[in-house]
Scaffold this motif. Structure first.
Motif, mmCIF file in Angstrom:
data_model
loop_
_atom_site.group_PDB
_atom_site.id
_atom_site.type_symbol
_atom_site.label_atom_id
_atom_site.label_comp_id
_atom_site.label_asym_id
_atom_site.label_seq_id
_atom_site.Cartn_x
_atom_site.Cartn_y
_atom_site.Cartn_z
ATOM 1 N N PRO A 512 0.704 -1.117 -0.016
ATOM 2 C CA PRO A 512 0.146 -0.053 0.087
ATOM 3 C C PRO A 512 0.762 1.223 0.157
ATOM 4 O O PRO A 512 1.154 1.853 0.979
ATOM 5 N N ALA A 515 -0.253 4.431 1.593
ATOM 6 C CA ALA A 515 -0.102 4.737 3.058
ATOM 7 C C ALA A 515 1.337 4.964 3.119
ATOM 8 O O ALA A 515 1.788 5.888 4.262
ATOM 9 N N ASP A 516 2.316 4.381 2.614
ATOM 10 C CA ASP A 516 3.777 4.606 2.890
ATOM 11 C C ASP A 516 4.283 5.854 2.232
ATOM 12 O O ASP A 516 5.141 6.329 2.907
ATOM 13 N N VAL A 561 -5.816 -3.050 -2.494
ATOM 14 C CA VAL A 561 -4.840 -2.779 -1.446
ATOM 15 C C VAL A 561 -4.680 -1.323 -0.988
ATOM 16 O O VAL A 561 -4.741 -0.900 0.110
ATOM 17 N N ASN A 562 -4.605 -0.304 -2.036
ATOM 18 C CA ASN A 562 -4.600 1.016 -1.722
ATOM 19 C C ASN A 562 -5.707 1.838 -1.349
ATOM 20 O O ASN A 562 -5.671 2.483 -0.418
ATOM 21 N N SER A 564 -7.939 0.356 0.101
ATOM 22 C CA SER A 564 -8.086 -0.152 1.627
ATOM 23 C C SER A 564 -7.317 0.523 2.647
ATOM 24 O O SER A 564 -7.762 0.769 3.909
ATOM 25 N N ALA A 565 -5.952 1.024 2.257
ATOM 26 C CA ALA A 565 -5.328 1.639 3.172
ATOM 27 C C ALA A 565 -5.663 3.107 3.249
ATOM 28 O O ALA A 565 -5.641 3.512 4.430
ATOM 29 N N GLN A 569 -6.807 4.853 6.709
ATOM 30 C CA GLN A 569 -6.239 6.019 7.478
ATOM 31 C C GLN A 569 -7.524 7.068 7.752
ATOM 32 O O GLN A 569 -7.136 7.911 8.522
ATOM 33 N N LEU A 590 1.834 -8.530 0.037
ATOM 34 C CA LEU A 590 1.798 -7.724 1.491
ATOM 35 C C LEU A 590 2.877 -8.503 2.282
ATOM 36 O O LEU A 590 3.195 -7.972 3.426
ATOM 37 N N VAL A 615 -2.180 -5.543 8.747
ATOM 38 C CA VAL A 615 -1.182 -5.094 7.402
ATOM 39 C C VAL A 615 -0.170 -4.292 8.162
ATOM 40 O O VAL A 615 -0.690 -3.299 8.835
ATOM 41 N N VAL A 618 0.093 0.161 8.254
ATOM 42 C CA VAL A 618 -1.557 0.626 8.322
ATOM 43 C C VAL A 618 -2.084 -0.009 9.276
ATOM 44 O O VAL A 618 -2.685 -0.976 9.475
ATOM 45 N N MET A 621 -6.287 -1.975 9.612
ATOM 46 C CA MET A 621 -6.534 -2.757 8.145
ATOM 47 C C MET A 621 -5.996 -4.220 8.599
ATOM 48 O O MET A 621 -4.779 -4.467 8.880
#
Length: 743
Positions: A512, A515-516, A561-562, A564-565, A569, A590, A615, A618, A621
């Protein structure tokens, strides 16, 4: 189109554009404008190239001048002498209409005979403007000092071909005029060739008529001598037969038998006409129809009887209706009607008998006269037998004398025609030296280059459009899927991903990154998608969200994935479920080590609470891997266990994001779409095919899936095909290293 209409009915009035955008794309004006706008630069380039080619052609082309003359071809001789059929014989044009005669003369003007005559007179084989080397050929010039007869057949043929290409001869419609045109780079030569060709044609025309007249004269002279001898012999035979048969001053028609036969024949004709009329009356009387008989015999009592009968029937109908059939008056009327019918039938029989008698009498008279005619014919034939041979000889003499006199007259005419230099062609306007070139026609050539280039450019645009079967923009994807785009994921380079992986080995291609790297335009794109997704459903935001695509490689797992991230958040509890039980990749991407997954939960062997994994990086999640591949994944998704687990997830999490297989490849995603609150359809720019995307949309529409929107992945924001650019750069500061998550 029927499929698209079904989808429209399913989706309701709010999605009526679904059927509209799926109309015949080739004939739809909006689609045409779309293609033209998309490939506008190419069309302009090809059009400019066409204009440039036309300009260069005009610049490098030698100017060509055109000499022109008009000839008037008369249907009769220019002299006032009427030659009759002999004129047609001389010209060889008998039996043709005037249009065909003009075409014949035009063909003569284009003949190789006249062409070579002009070439020889003007020595065009030595003229630089005519015989010099052409663009793709060799020079045809004859060395100076050599006679034209030295030209070999191969070079002669090429000279004639070049002359024919420069010459144009046309008969002007609805006139007697033939127009002659010749083009050359030398204006004086163009005029000289036309005038020389005109003179050669008139001389050829005169010589042809003169020679034909002389040939006819020689033939007539020979035939005249033969006919004179034949006439003399016929007269001798006629005199001998007349003396032998004692025929003096009479012929076969001057005798009593023929006159008698004529009179009796006339009587027979009259008798035959009388018999035909009486036979016709008799046949009408045999029909028994009073109306027809009344027309041929109006003075009979039939009309009176018919009137009485009609009156009695009318009274009978009235009294019968009013008093019944036993009423005395009715009985009296019936008796009177019977008497009237009897009288009517008797009158018809009498008339028929009278007509029969008249017909038979006329027939006997006709037969007698016919027999009399036959007898008189035999008498006439007998009396006329001796005149047969006399008439034959007499007619032979008369016809021979007539033919002799006619040929003698034509011989005299042929002698006169041979001594006259007459022609039926006049020059209306000889060719003057042209002052302006006819080629190159700069406005015309540039216009042709403009329109030809534009046409070629438009054709190329549609060819390119038909060959390219992938989507290239959000508008393209919307047109194919018939739904709006609610998310746009930008393209990132692979070089940036490699640099990032070197700096931080825990970050891989499909982790993700939203988030990073929260300050990246990628993260902002997913946050914009989150906002659109949460507002997609009226009322509460969707809890169970399914993410799918038309075909593998479109980036649905990356989006899952992204998204969900970014949902996590925002403070929501998010479960990411890998529902691709055939080729699940979320656990590997992941970097989690699962002890099982969704397949074990649906089989009832384990609880999902024991299998979900947090995860890293994050908060809030979790991910549920796919697990081991079952024999029939679609059956598991239709089971009651799936419904039970979904209900549990709805209570335990704020959002459940389900990553499913491509819906075109397998039916798992189609089955799951019916159980979710919202469906996101992923399409990858320049990779997802148009037809697979449209088919995926149709499959989801058939099961009434709530497809809330389309997400275009891996879109290059630098492309400006549509007059604008998608970019976040002016609002967000990107990190030094770009990454790619689109694969």
């Amino acid at each position: 189109m029927e499929k698209f209409s079904q989808i429209e009915n399913v989706q309701g009035a709010s999605r009526t554009s679904w059927a509209d955008v799926q109309e015949d794309r080739e004939a739809d004006l909006l689609h045409v404008l779309y293609v033209l706008r998309r490939h506008l630069q190419m069309i302009i380039g090809v059009t400019a190239f066409g204009v440039l080619v036309a300009i260069l052609f005009c610049l490098f082309m030698k100017p060509r001048y055109e000499g022109m003359a008009d000839l008037n071809v008369h249907p009769e001789e220019s002299a006032a002498l009427d030659m009759g059929a002999l004129g047609d014989l001389a010209t060889g044009a008998g039996g043709l209409d005037w249009s065909s005669k003009l075409e014949t003369q035009a063909r003569i003007l284009k003949s190789d005979t006249l062409a070579w005559d002009v070439i020889s007179q003007l020595r065009l084989d030595q003229n630089e403007a005519f015989a010099t080397k052409s663009l793709f050929g060799r020079s045809l010039q004859t060395p100076v000092g050599k006679d034209v007869s030295s030209v070999d057949e191969a070079r002669k043929s090429k000279l004639l071909t070049r002359f024919s290409k420069a010459l144009r001869v046309e008969a002007v419609p609805k006139t007697q005029v033939i127009e002659i045109r010749f083009r050359s780079t030398d204006p004086a030569l163009a005029a000289k060739v036309v005038n020389t060709l005109t003179s050669s044609y008139m001389h050829h025309n005169f010589m042809t008529r003169f020679e034909a007249t002389m040939q006819a004269s020689a033939w007539l002279q020979q035939r005249l001598t033969e006919l004179k001898n034949n006439v003399e012999e016929s007269q001798r035979k006629l005199a001998e037969y007349q003396s032998k048969a004692n025929i003096i001053g009479t012929d076969e028609t001057d005798n009593l038998a023929v006159s008698d036969l004529t009179d009796v024949s006339k009587q027979l004709t009259d008798a035959e006409s009388d018999r035909i009329m009486k036979e016709a009356k008799y046949r009408l009387a045999q029909t028994g129809n009073p109306e027809l008989i009344g027309t041929i015999l109006p003075d009979s009592v039939l009309p009176v009887l018919r009137s009485q009968e009609a009156d009695l029937r009318n009274q009978l109908a009235q009294y019968s209706t009013k008093f019944g059939s036993n009423y005395p008056k009715v009985i009296q009327l019936n008796n009177q009607l019977a008497q009237t019918d009897a009288s009517l039938k008797k009158e018809i029989r009498d008339i028929e008998e009278r007509f029969r008698t008249e017909y038979e009498s006329a027939k006997r008279t006709e037969d007698q006269l016919r027999a009399s005619v036959e007898n008189r014919k035999k008498e006439a034939f007998s009396q006329s037998a001796k005149f047969s041979q006399y008439d034959i000889l007499k007619n032979e003499v008369a016809s021979g004398r007539s033919l002799y006199e006619d040929l003698l007259r034509k011989l005299n005419e042929a002698g006169i025609a041979a001594g006259l230099k007459s022609t039926n062609v006049d020059v209306i306007d000889p060719s003057a030296v042209p002052q302006l070139p006819v080629l190159p026609n700069v406005p015309l050539f540039i216009a042709l280059g403009l329109f030809g280039g534009a046409f070629l450019g438009v054709c190329s645009a549609f060819v390119k459009e038909s060959i390219d079967q992938t989507i290239s923009s959000p508008e393209d994807a919307e047109e194919m899927a018939g739904i709006s785009t609610i998310g746009l994921i930008p393209h990132f380079s692979m070089e940036g991903l490699n640099a990032l992986a070197t700096e931080n080995q825990s970050v891989l291609a499909r982790v993700p990154l939203a988030a990073d790297r929260p300050q990246s335009k990628l993260a902002e794109a997913f946050r914009a998608l989150r906002t659109s997704l949460l507002l997609a459903n009226a009322g509460a935001p969707p809890k169970v969200i399914m993410i799918t695509s038309a075909q593998p490689g479109d980036g649905k797992s990356t989006v899952s994935v992204n998204i969900s991230a970014v949902l996590a958040q925002s403070g929501a509890r998010v479960l990411l479920v890998d529902a691709d039980l055939r080729r699940g990749v979320l656990a590997r991407n992941l970097k989690v080590m699962p002890e099982g997954g969704l397949s074990e939960c649906l089989a009832g062997r384990k609880s999902w609470r024991d299998l979900i994994i947090p995860v890293n990086g994050v908060a809030n999640m979790w991910v549920l891997p796919a697990g081991h591949r079952p024999p029939s994944p679609a059956d598991l998704f239709t089971s009651n266990k799936m419904e039970e687990i979904l209900n549990e997830w709805r209570g335990a999490f704020d959002h459940v994001v389900i990553d499913t297989p491509p819906v075109v490849a397998v039916t798992d995603g189609v089955v799951l779409s019916q159980k979710t609150d919202a469906v996101l359809l992923i399409a990858r720019a320049s990779r997802t095919g148009r037809h697979p995307l449209r088919h995926a949309r149709m499959l989801l529409a058939k099961v009434r899936a709530n497809v809330v929107g389309l997400v275009v992945n891996d879109f290059d924001a630098k492309a400006k095909y549509y007059g604008y650019s998608y970019s976040y750069d002016k609002y967000y500061v990107e990190d030094k290293t770009e990454t790619t998550v689109n694969n």
